[in-house]
Design an enzyme around this catalytic site. Structure first.
Site, short mmCIF file in Angstrom:
data_model
loop_
_atom_site.label_atom_id
_atom_site.label_comp_id
_atom_site.label_asym_id
_atom_site.label_seq_id
_atom_site.Cartn_x
_atom_site.Cartn_y
_atom_site.Cartn_z
N GLU A 1 41.13 -51.63 4.70
CA GLU A 1 42.48 -51.69 5.26
C GLU A 1 42.56 -52.92 6.15
O GLU A 1 41.76 -53.07 7.08
CB GLU A 1 42.78 -50.46 6.11
CG GLU A 1 42.89 -49.16 5.34
CD GLU A 1 43.23 -48.00 6.26
OE1 GLU A 1 43.72 -48.25 7.39
OE2 GLU A 1 42.98 -46.85 5.88
N GLU B 1 48.32 -46.28 17.27
CA GLU B 1 46.99 -46.81 17.58
C GLU B 1 46.57 -46.54 19.02
O GLU B 1 47.37 -46.59 19.95
CB GLU B 1 46.95 -48.33 17.33
CG GLU B 1 47.58 -48.78 16.03
CD GLU B 1 46.94 -48.21 14.78
OE1 GLU B 1 45.88 -47.55 14.88
OE2 GLU B 1 47.49 -48.41 13.70
#
Length: 278
Positions: A48, A59
């Site tokens: 990724e 995140e």
């Protein structure tokens, strides 16, 4: 058959697919492609590549810092596509772009999918795009041969898991915790039950788990009921520490990252980087 499908089909008995996440432009733009090749050599079944964004809402702090650092170097979405092209010159390992939907909308959904496919991207992960609102992306991705990944979490309803499985074409990404990347797995003691339950509802795609995995033992424990696992924050932390250590050579840094990837996949000991000779 796509590169991602071929990768899943080629896994050995009881082997778990490993996906590794790295932010483009981190720790600096010149380091990204060598790092991608290092984790590729270390056994990543797919990669990724994060598209830097100013508000990465899913995140935790490590990937937030990585994104901010990349943006401070002026990394843009076209730069990320160029990174993919450079990586693709020497590797056929599947690569998915992971990021957020605003930059894709600004770029133009169809144009983005076209340019991503031409660069060598295999699929897309956009955590803030609800599957029920993904018609335009689904159509453009299908038109340009890109896989799509959608996410589920411990609080996702059974019906929504079914919708995610119907919409996804690459795999279903099971977030291990109701929280951010890099969260502590110990905070979610029922994760095993959640993944067993999700396994019953994901019928059309591979099921992979991520968030909170730091070691090979974490990966094996958490992926018992899935087809593989994804590691991001632990890799970002390792890279950050290596590049902040001025006594390490570039070769040592890359070798250490390769060894860490190999550890995550197979359990081999993580090598200790050696300082530059005096």
């Amino acid at each position: 058959m796509s590169r991602l499908d071929e990768t899943f089909d080629a896994l050995g008995p009881d082997e778990k697919a490993m996906g590794l996440f790295l932010t483009d432009g981190f720790p600096n733009p010149d380091a990204t492609v060598p790092l991608l090749h290092a984790i590729d050599r270390g056994g990543a079944d797919f990669i990724e590549l994060g598209m830097p964004f100013s508000d990465p809402l899913a995140e935790g702090r490590p990937i937030q810092r990585a994104s901010a650092r990349a943006l401070s170097h002026g990394v843009t979405l076209p730069d990320t596509l160029q990174t993919v092209e450079a990586f693709r010159e020497d590797s056929d390992t599947p690569l998915l772009l992971m990021g957020y939907v605003n930059p894709v909308f600004k770029y133009g959904v169809d144009a983005f999918c076209r340019d991503a496919a031409e660069a060598g991207v295999d699929g897309l992960i956009l955590p803030d795009l609800p599957p029920q609102e993904s018609d335009a992306l689904c159509d453009a991705a299908a038109a340009h041969g890109l896989e799509l990944v959608f996410l589920i979490a411990p609080n996702t309803s059974d019906e929504r898991i079914r919708v995610v499985d119907e919409r996804a074409t690459g795999f279903v990404y099971a977030v291990s915790v109701t929280g951010l990347t890099g969260s502590d797995l110990a905070e979610t003691p029922s994760v095993d039950e959640y993944l067993m339950h999700a396994r019953d509802f994901v019928a059309q795609n591979p099921l992979l788990v991520g968030f909170g995995i730091k070691t090979h033992d974490d990966a094996m424990e958490l992926s018992r009921h899935t087809d593989g696992f994804i590691v991001g924050s632990a890799l970002i932390n390792r890279v950050e520490a290596l590049w902040e250590d001025s006594e390490r050579s570039t070769t040592d840094r890359l070798d250490t990252v390769e060894g860490f990837a190999r550890h995550l996949k197979s359990g081999t000991p993580v090598p200790t980087p050696q300082p530059n000779p005096a």
